[in-house]
Design a protein around this motif. Sequence first.
Motif, PDB file in Angstrom:
ATOM      1  N   CYS A 257       0.826  -1.040  -0.020  1.00 20.63           N
ATOM      2  CA  CYS A 257      -0.074  -0.013   0.058  1.00 20.63           C
ATOM      3  C   CYS A 257       0.722   1.322   0.318  1.00 20.63           C
ATOM      4  O   CYS A 257       2.182   1.316   0.385  1.00 20.63           O
ATOM      5  CB  CYS A 257      -0.913   0.006   1.045  1.00 20.63           C
ATOM      6  N   CYS A 258       0.186   2.292  -0.227  1.00 23.39           N
ATOM      7  CA  CYS A 258       0.868   3.623  -0.274  1.00 23.39           C
ATOM      8  C   CYS A 258       0.491   4.445   1.079  1.00 23.39           C
ATOM      9  O   CYS A 258      -0.525   4.979   1.086  1.00 23.39           O
ATOM     10  CB  CYS A 258       0.517   4.634  -1.596  1.00 23.39           C
ATOM     11  N   ILE A 259       1.190   3.833   2.096  1.00 16.37           N
ATOM     12  CA  ILE A 259       0.819   4.288   3.539  1.00 16.37           C
ATOM     13  C   ILE A 259       1.396   5.738   3.704  1.00 16.37           C
ATOM     14  O   ILE A 259       1.959   5.999   4.728  1.00 16.37           O
ATOM     15  CB  ILE A 259       1.316   3.382   4.584  1.00 16.37           C
ATOM     16  N   SER A 260       1.406   6.691   2.614  1.00 14.97           N
ATOM     17  CA  SER A 260       1.998   7.928   2.770  1.00 14.97           C
ATOM     18  C   SER A 260       1.737   8.753   1.603  1.00 14.97           C
ATOM     19  O   SER A 260       1.424   8.325   0.708  1.00 14.97           O
ATOM     20  CB  SER A 260       3.437   7.781   2.946  1.00 14.97           C
ATOM     21  N   ALA A 261       1.381  10.154   1.824  1.00 13.42           N
ATOM     22  CA  ALA A 261       1.445  11.045   0.769  1.00 13.42           C
ATOM     23  C   ALA A 261       2.566  11.012  -0.051  1.00 13.42           C
ATOM     24  O   ALA A 261       2.448  11.043  -1.492  1.00 13.42           O
ATOM     25  CB  ALA A 261       0.957  12.388   1.434  1.00 13.42           C
ATOM     26  N   LYS A 262       3.755  10.886   0.510  1.00 15.37           N
ATOM     27  CA  LYS A 262       4.788  10.805  -0.439  1.00 15.37           C
ATOM     28  C   LYS A 262       4.597   9.736  -1.495  1.00 15.37           C
ATOM     29  O   LYS A 262       5.090   9.898  -2.539  1.00 15.37           O
ATOM     30  CB  LYS A 262       6.166  10.508   0.645  1.00 15.37           C
ATOM     31  N   CYS A 263       4.392   8.590  -1.147  1.00 13.30           N
ATOM     32  CA  CYS A 263       4.267   7.333  -2.039  1.00 13.30           C
ATOM     33  C   CYS A 263       3.200   7.665  -2.850  1.00 13.30           C
ATOM     34  O   CYS A 263       3.305   7.533  -4.167  1.00 13.30           O
ATOM     35  CB  CYS A 263       3.860   6.048  -1.136  1.00 13.30           C
ATOM     36  N   MET A 322      13.239  13.592   5.869  1.00 18.19           N
ATOM     37  CA  MET A 322      11.992  14.174   5.821  1.00 18.19           C
ATOM     38  C   MET A 322      12.189  15.567   4.593  1.00 18.19           C
ATOM     39  O   MET A 322      11.478  15.662   3.723  1.00 18.19           O
ATOM     40  CB  MET A 322      11.384  15.021   6.910  1.00 18.19           C
ATOM     41  N   ASN A 323      13.341  16.185   4.832  1.00 21.82           N
ATOM     42  CA  ASN A 323      13.639  17.446   3.855  1.00 21.82           C
ATOM     43  C   ASN A 323      13.875  16.646   2.546  1.00 21.82           C
ATOM     44  O   ASN A 323      13.236  17.288   1.581  1.00 21.82           O
ATOM     45  CB  ASN A 323      14.744  18.142   4.392  1.00 21.82           C
ATOM     46  N   GLU A 324      14.707  15.636   2.435  1.00 20.96           N
ATOM     47  CA  GLU A 324      14.921  14.930   1.299  1.00 20.96           C
ATOM     48  C   GLU A 324      13.431  14.297   0.468  1.00 20.96           C
ATOM     49  O   GLU A 324      13.346  14.379  -0.712  1.00 20.96           O
ATOM     50  CB  GLU A 324      15.930  14.035   1.279  1.00 20.96           C
ATOM     51  N   SER A 325      12.771  14.014   1.259  1.00 15.42           N
ATOM     52  CA  SER A 325      11.414  13.095   0.682  1.00 15.42           C
ATOM     53  C   SER A 325      10.540  14.339   0.298  1.00 15.42           C
ATOM     54  O   SER A 325       9.781  13.646  -0.572  1.00 15.42           O
ATOM     55  CB  SER A 325      10.812  12.641   2.054  1.00 15.42           C
ATOM     56  N   VAL A 326      10.694  15.504   0.249  1.00 18.06           N
ATOM     57  CA  VAL A 326       9.667  16.412  -0.247  1.00 18.06           C
ATOM     58  C   VAL A 326       9.948  17.255  -1.476  1.00 18.06           C
ATOM     59  O   VAL A 326       9.206  18.019  -1.979  1.00 18.06           O
ATOM     60  CB  VAL A 326       9.315  17.621   0.984  1.00 18.06           C
ATOM     61  N   ALA A 329       7.363  17.096  -4.142  1.00 20.39           N
ATOM     62  CA  ALA A 329       6.314  17.952  -3.846  1.00 20.39           C
ATOM     63  C   ALA A 329       6.516  19.224  -4.183  1.00 20.39           C
ATOM     64  O   ALA A 329       5.687  19.909  -4.600  1.00 20.39           O
ATOM     65  CB  ALA A 329       5.795  17.766  -2.456  1.00 20.39           C
ATOM     66  N   PHE A 330       7.886  19.690  -4.102  1.00 20.65           N
ATOM     67  CA  PHE A 330       8.058  21.132  -4.470  1.00 20.65           C
ATOM     68  C   PHE A 330       8.031  21.608  -5.853  1.00 20.65           C
ATOM     69  O   PHE A 330       7.658  22.574  -6.342  1.00 20.65           O
ATOM     70  CB  PHE A 330       9.497  21.541  -3.879  1.00 20.65           C
ATOM     71  N   THR A 331       8.049  20.250  -6.714  1.00 19.53           N
ATOM     72  CA  THR A 331       8.041  20.524  -8.153  1.00 19.53           C
ATOM     73  C   THR A 331       6.592  20.293  -8.755  1.00 19.53           C
ATOM     74  O   THR A 331       6.039  20.579  -9.784  1.00 19.53           O
ATOM     75  CB  THR A 331       8.772  19.849  -8.846  1.00 19.53           C
ATOM     76  N   ALA A 332       5.677  19.705  -7.817  1.00 18.65           N
ATOM     77  CA  ALA A 332       4.150  19.299  -8.160  1.00 18.65           C
ATOM     78  C   ALA A 332       3.263  20.677  -8.104  1.00 18.65           C
ATOM     79  O   ALA A 332       3.289  21.278  -7.013  1.00 18.65           O
ATOM     80  CB  ALA A 332       3.746  18.228  -7.396  1.00 18.65           C
ATOM     81  N   THR A 333       2.930  20.797  -9.208  1.00 21.25           N
ATOM     82  CA  THR A 333       2.013  22.035  -9.026  1.00 21.25           C
ATOM     83  C   THR A 333       0.567  22.015  -8.499  1.00 21.25           C
ATOM     84  O   THR A 333       0.046  22.968  -8.027  1.00 21.25           O
ATOM     85  CB  THR A 333       1.510  22.472 -10.592  1.00 21.25           C
ATOM     86  N   ASN A 334       0.178  20.686  -8.188  1.00 20.89           N
ATOM     87  CA  ASN A 334      -1.086  20.480  -7.458  1.00 20.89           C
ATOM     88  C   ASN A 334      -1.084  20.383  -6.048  1.00 20.89           C
ATOM     89  O   ASN A 334      -1.874  20.028  -5.512  1.00 20.89           O
ATOM     90  CB  ASN A 334      -1.626  19.267  -7.891  1.00 20.89           C
ATOM     91  N   VAL A 335       0.324  20.411  -5.729  1.00 25.06           N
ATOM     92  CA  VAL A 335       0.513  20.204  -4.211  1.00 25.06           C
ATOM     93  C   VAL A 335       1.129  21.487  -3.386  1.00 25.06           C
ATOM     94  O   VAL A 335       1.798  22.139  -3.873  1.00 25.06           O
ATOM     95  CB  VAL A 335       1.533  19.177  -3.892  1.00 25.06           C
ATOM     96  N   SER A 336       0.561  21.743  -2.187  1.00 22.17           N
ATOM     97  CA  SER A 336       0.889  22.679  -1.204  1.00 22.17           C
ATOM     98  C   SER A 336       1.260  22.213  -0.265  1.00 22.17           C
ATOM     99  O   SER A 336       0.801  21.221   0.556  1.00 22.17           O
ATOM    100  CB  SER A 336      -0.241  23.929  -0.922  1.00 22.17           C
ATOM    101  N   MET A 339       5.111  23.085   6.303  1.00 22.16           N
ATOM    102  CA  MET A 339       6.052  22.288   6.824  1.00 22.16           C
ATOM    103  C   MET A 339       6.882  23.060   8.056  1.00 22.16           C
ATOM    104  O   MET A 339       7.957  23.149   7.848  1.00 22.16           O
ATOM    105  CB  MET A 339       7.219  21.516   5.853  1.00 22.16           C
ATOM    106  N   PRO A 340       6.270  23.083   9.439  1.00 23.16           N
ATOM    107  CA  PRO A 340       7.071  23.677  10.327  1.00 23.16           C
ATOM    108  C   PRO A 340       7.927  22.527  11.106  1.00 23.16           C
ATOM    109  O   PRO A 340       7.879  21.598  10.821  1.00 23.16           O
ATOM    110  CB  PRO A 340       5.990  23.910  11.320  1.00 23.16           C
TER     111      PRO A 340
END
Length: 576
Positions: A257-263, A322-326, A329-336, A339-340
């Motif tokens: 399963c994709c048990i994460s938004a990252k996946c 965590m920083n590396e995993s995002v 997402a930084f290049t995806a236009t549909n994702v905001s 991340m504090p």
Amino acid sequence: MGKGKVLDVRWYFSICFFSTAATMLKQEIHDAVSRYAVCNDFTPAVFYMRRQSAVQWIIYLESGGGCSSISECNDRYLVNEDGYNTTNELMSSSQLPASAVGRDLLSRDEEENPTFSHFTHVMIPYCSSDLWLGQGNHSRFPQHQFQFHNDSSVNDFIFRGYTIFHAAVDDLVPLGLANATEVLLVGSSAGGIGVINHVRYIQSVVPAATVATITDSSWFIDFENNLAVKFNREEARELSQYTLLPACQHDSQGYPCCISAKCMLQSHSELDDILFPPDTPLFTIFSLYDIYLLSESIKRLSDEGAGLFDYTRTVFLYGGAMNESVENAFTATNVSLFMPSCTQHVYLATTSLWDPGQLFNRSISHDYSRGTIYFNHAIRSGNWRRISIDGTSLQQAISSWYNSNYTLSHKLRDNCSAVICNPSCPDQVVFSVSGVDWSFAARAAVIIVAVSICAICAAVKVIMLLYQRWLIGGYSRYQTEEKDGKSFLPDCPKEDQMNLACFNLSYSLPQKTFPSDHGDGDGESPKITSHRPIINGISVSFNPGELVAVMGPSGSGKTTLLDVLMGRRAEGTDEV
């Protein structure tokens, strides 16, 4: 019309009657037992709803962790995980009250929730312990009543999170969801996993509606193999049967399963049509040092008796991962992104069930390895207004994202990278040197040594100060003492004072040559053939009482000048 339908109609009218109230009313899923939409203990699943807008809806999936083995589930049922002072409210609907007041995104208060207060609000409690993915075997149900044995060899529970979600959505369709033009599907932690795995079902139910998603604290990474160990066990697969889901038919991440938004945001080629739809707006919230998965590593270090260095190293390695995993997402236009640099897990507490003293109230304090690392963590409503990055609160970021029709893609990440360097973080973490239970004698010895060192340092300081005063006094006496009846530096009478001056002073030395050693010149005196200038055109004056320094590089003529002025040069030629 069956009895269940009559109850649905009555409940529908109660929803309409109470639409102006602040409370959300509980509704049992229709025919939950026969549809197997049940909690871990076979109690019927429910949802809470306040009907307001006919076309704008928020559906929120509640959080609550999970269990992946019979022994874990038994512990969860007896005392909820992490030692909460509760029993089984995350595995049963039996304790849920008849109504709840909306908070944060589900608040009806326009000041607390200015953007979404008028939406129709739905909250589905989490009671299946399976990340909203379970389709567990129901062969024992409903023939057998629930009985808890607390035996790790006996599975007393059923896991039906997938069915609960689908059944709740199906029940909402005749209650107005079919007319929706906007649906905001939101989930925290386990609920966020439900969101990213079930958004396609919502889109199929209301195909004409714009569907957007918000996940809170659902950006999990497989740090130190924690996810793979937890969810890749055969027992976990057997319990929840989540591998029946289309998105769970692969394990390219090392676990099913994709048990994460990252996946879900990564490309899996042949699985792209069953993972998160790339054109669906997503606003994801998570802490750089989220304590939920990090705590697995912290607990392991605590069991090993690790020191402060091991803890801090692990925490900062986790933040780096965590920083590396995002990056995708930084290049995806549909994702905001929001991340504090906090350790907080879950920022949205959407009902009064999270209020102090209520069913879901949680205030977690962990003290690992005798005080080496201390976490204080609480899920409270209002955190989304307090937490901010670069002056923008989470509430403001979500509102501006929605008001832009999801075209404004926020990428908010703290510039600082230290743990809880953001002063608006709602949680607390303290690192300290590991406390050792020393005996009284050992502690007394340490105190005595420390006091002795301080006393020695103070004595040396006093001696140095006294020696400095003695040197200063000796120098003063040396300046004024008399020698042979006269002071060392006697005053010069005014009549004996004189000025010394010269103008355009030059001085040169003769250059001498000797006759050759060859020939008949033996015994002859050297001859002066030329003069070498030493001083050339110097003008200077010295007045009485002045201290004058003659300065210059080596060989520049300083000594020669003084000798000429004092008449000590018998050889050479001077001109004034």
